[in-house]
Design an enzyme around this catalytic site. Structure first.
Site, mmCIF file in Angstrom:
data_model
loop_
_atom_site.group_PDB
_atom_site.id
_atom_site.type_symbol
_atom_site.label_atom_id
_atom_site.label_comp_id
_atom_site.label_asym_id
_atom_site.label_seq_id
_atom_site.Cartn_x
_atom_site.Cartn_y
_atom_site.Cartn_z
ATOM 1 N N GLY A 173 32.854 56.454 -14.968
ATOM 2 C CA GLY A 173 32.285 57.795 -15.127
ATOM 3 C C GLY A 173 33.280 58.696 -15.860
ATOM 4 N N GLU A 195 26.928 87.704 -15.288
ATOM 5 C CA GLU A 195 27.285 86.287 -15.426
ATOM 6 C C GLU A 195 26.081 85.352 -15.407
ATOM 7 O OE1 GLU A 195 28.132 88.330 -13.101
ATOM 8 O OE2 GLU A 195 27.718 87.546 -11.109
ATOM 9 N N LYS A 223 33.226 70.756 -15.408
ATOM 10 C CA LYS A 223 32.770 69.508 -16.030
ATOM 11 C C LYS A 223 32.853 69.532 -17.563
ATOM 12 C CE LYS A 223 30.594 65.519 -15.308
ATOM 13 N NZ LYS A 223 30.949 64.556 -14.278
ATOM 14 N N HIS A 256 24.349 91.634 -12.429
ATOM 15 C CA HIS A 256 25.172 90.420 -12.574
ATOM 16 C C HIS A 256 25.214 89.984 -14.038
ATOM 17 C CE1 HIS A 256 25.815 89.364 -8.315
ATOM 18 N NE2 HIS A 256 24.664 89.989 -8.129
ATOM 19 N N ASP A 270 34.690 61.638 -15.072
ATOM 20 C CA ASP A 270 35.806 62.267 -14.359
ATOM 21 C C ASP A 270 36.969 61.299 -14.127
ATOM 22 O OD1 ASP A 270 33.972 64.269 -14.292
ATOM 23 O OD2 ASP A 270 33.523 64.090 -12.157
ATOM 24 N N SER A 271 36.662 60.124 -13.578
ATOM 25 C CA SER A 271 37.769 59.199 -13.308
ATOM 26 C C SER A 271 38.358 58.680 -14.614
ATOM 27 C CB SER A 271 37.322 58.044 -12.404
ATOM 28 O OG SER A 271 36.404 57.191 -13.050
ATOM 29 N N CYS A 314 28.191 94.320 -8.720
ATOM 30 C CA CYS A 314 27.264 94.393 -7.592
ATOM 31 C C CYS A 314 28.000 94.822 -6.317
ATOM 32 C CB CYS A 314 26.531 93.065 -7.440
ATOM 33 S SG CYS A 314 25.045 93.239 -6.460
ATOM 34 N N TYR A 315 28.174 93.945 -5.325
ATOM 35 C CA TYR A 315 28.952 94.340 -4.141
ATOM 36 C C TYR A 315 30.337 94.816 -4.566
ATOM 37 C CZ TYR A 315 31.367 94.195 0.321
ATOM 38 O OH TYR A 315 32.095 94.545 1.421
ATOM 39 N N GLY A 330 28.426 89.930 -3.478
ATOM 40 C CA GLY A 330 28.513 89.339 -2.145
ATOM 41 C C GLY A 330 27.355 89.808 -1.294
#
Ligand code: XMP
Length: 517
Positions: free
Chosen positions: A229, A176, A373, A174, A231-232, A83-84, A56
């Protein structure tokens, strides 16, 4: 079905979502919650099997800086501070944090292993020092009682520390991010030590989501704006599996679709998957309203407004619809941390139906809200959607309108559709489709002179666009070979009447955008 749950407490890092990504890749279910929302009661109810403190932008030295509740340390579950998150853990447990003074570190650094082994680091220090990504101004100057050092970097003597008796781990870097190349290994070790079974699979999610949709909807009807698409489409397929004919999809054909697209999408859902789909053929309406319009923003506004009107017109014909399905994804609903006020929810308006639920008094069904996604793609495969459909490049709501700078005419759209089909065919034939984020043709509002056979031509020029990208926010042009470009230009000019010149757009984003308008 209940899953093991991991809680990520968000202190506002730009990359908190990546922590969740890494964990989901390990089949671990996790949720991100802003620190303000994480109270002792919340913890008791959430019952995490492990907790991660994100990074953060704040400084733990400052008054009122963000903290987790003390109760988190009494849960008896493993905690990893990043980190933070590392600094706040140290400070709350009795260590000390100081301001930079020449010890700030931003960017690449190398961590050297300490003398003792640590489960978190199993298989990590493979060939000497490990590259990590640092981004800190403050640093820990004294570790908390019970902690030991397991890794150091030139500017972070406490780069990796742990209290193994309590299963508390703290890293200054980090793990990630992409620039900590083997950081995923640390997450893998952390969740293994925490006892996660890796039960977050798409098969399990599918069962759970179907039960949840049935419970939410009961015997009411649901409508869904199907765009074609990913997602829909996945949302519709999942809801259909849950409630069958109670779902009706509306596919709005605005006349700005690619070659054969309308029939392909409707054919697949209606004939292949037995969904009830209304094919709203409103090409005349849209193209009529767009006649003579060349300003990009005006085009978008016209299309957006008509889309809502049309969708509502068809939805009104469905008696008793009480729910609207949307393919909202997890990145759209994660609450972002705001330090000035309370947590603010950032939700994008989606699929051109923003505002509709309120207007029509509909409740939302959003069965993909927990997914990223690539998880949506995996779920689509699980539901039996064809692989080439799931891997399709994104296509913008306003469709070909924004690939036709200047005035839109039916003739130009027809030429554009043909050229685009040849281009995509070329990309597929050369096996490049999946390496590219988006590829399309734009037809330019300019005609140029050429010579074909013995005759003079005066036809349109077009631009090919192909970009690589991770999220569409930034992009680079795709480095096709000259052979590919030459062959494609020849095919387009030979096969598409109306085009006599082909150019390749090599602008990155920024400064360009992916679309031409
Ligand atoms: P730009 O052109 O802004 O595009 O670099 C970034 C991504 O967003 C898509 N895009 C849109 N999608 N409605 C959409 O649904 C829109 O109005 C729109 N404009 C751009 C674009 O295709 C690319 O993937």
């Amino acid at each position: 079905m209940e899953h093991d749950r991991l809680l990520i407490i968000d202190f506002g890092s730009q990359v908190t979502q990546l922590i969740a990504r890494r964990l989901r890749e390990l089949s671990v279910y996790c949720e991100i919650h802003p620190f303000q929302n994480v109270t002792a009661d919340f913890l008791a109810e959430f019952a995490p099997k492990a907790v991660i403190f994100s990074g953060g932008p704040a400084s733990v030295i400052d008054e009122g800086s963000p903290r987790p509740p003390e109760a988190v340390f009494d849960l008896g579950v493993p905690i990893l501070g990043i980190c933070y998150g590392q600094q706040v853990m140290m400070q709350m447990l009795g260590g000390r944090v100081e301001r930079g003074h020449g010890t700030a570190e931003f960017g690449r650094a190398f961590v050297t292993a300490g003398d003792d082994a640590l489960g978190l680091l199993d298989g990590w220090f493979s060939e000497g020092d490990e590259q990590v990504w640092m981004s800190h101004g403050d640093h820990v100057s004294a570790i908390a009682p019970g902690f030991e050092v397991y890794g150091t970097s030139p500017n972070a003597p406490y780069a990796i520390t742990a209290d193994t008796s309590r299963n508390f781990y703290a890293v200054q870097f980090h793990p990630e991010v992409h620039h900590t190349p083997r950081g995923a290994k640390l997450y893998e070790n952390f969740v293994r030590m925490a006892g996660f079974s890796g039960d977050w699979t798409m098969g399990a999610y599918r069962e759970q989501a179907i039960a949840a949709i049935r419970a939410q909807v009961g015997d009411a009807k649901v409508i869904c704006a199907l765009s074609g698409g990913v997602d829909s489409s996945v949302a519709a397929a999942l809801i259909h599996e849950a409630i069958g004919d109670q779902l009706t999809c509306v596919f709005v054909d605005h006349g700005l679709l690619r070659k054969d697209e309308g029939n392909e999408v409707v054919g697949m859902f209606r004939d292949h998957m037995n969904l009830s789909v209304i094919h709203a053929e409103e090409q005349e309406l849209f193209l009529g309203e767009l006649d003579g319009v060349s300003d990009p923003e005006t085009k978008r506004k016209i299309i957006g407004k008509l889309f809502i009107d049309v969708f509502q017109k068809y939805a009104d014909q469905i008696d008793g619809a009480r729910f609207l399905a949307q393919g909202t994804l997890y990145p759209d609903v994660i609450e972002s941390v705001s330090f000035s006020g309370g947590p603010s929810v950032t939700i994008k308006s989606h699929h051109n139906v923003g505002g509709l639920p309120e207007k029509m008094g509909l409740k939302l069904v959003e069965p993909l809200r927990e997914l990223f996604k690539d998880e949506v793609r995996a779920l689509g495969r699980e539901l039996g959607l064809p692989a080439n459909f799931i891997g399709r490049h994104p296509f913008p709501g306003p469709g070909l309108a924004i690939r036709c700078p200047g005035e839109i005419t039916r003739a130009k759209l027809d030429i554009l559709r043909e050229a685009d089909a040849v281009y995509i065919d070329q990309i597929r034939k050369h096996g490049l489709y999946d390496e590219i984020w988006q590829a399309f043709v734009a037809i330019l509002p300019v005609r140029t002179v050429g010579v074909m056979g013995d005759g003079r031509t005066y036809d349109y020029a077009c631009a090919l666009r192909a970009v690589t990208s991770v999220d569409g926010m930034t992009a680079d042009y795709y480095p096709f070979s000259h052979e590919f470009l030459g062959e494609t230009a020849t095919r387009i000019i030979n096969e598409v009447p109306g085009i006599n010149r082909v150019t390749y757009d090599i602008t990155s984003k920024p400064p360009g955008t992916i679309e031409w308008e």
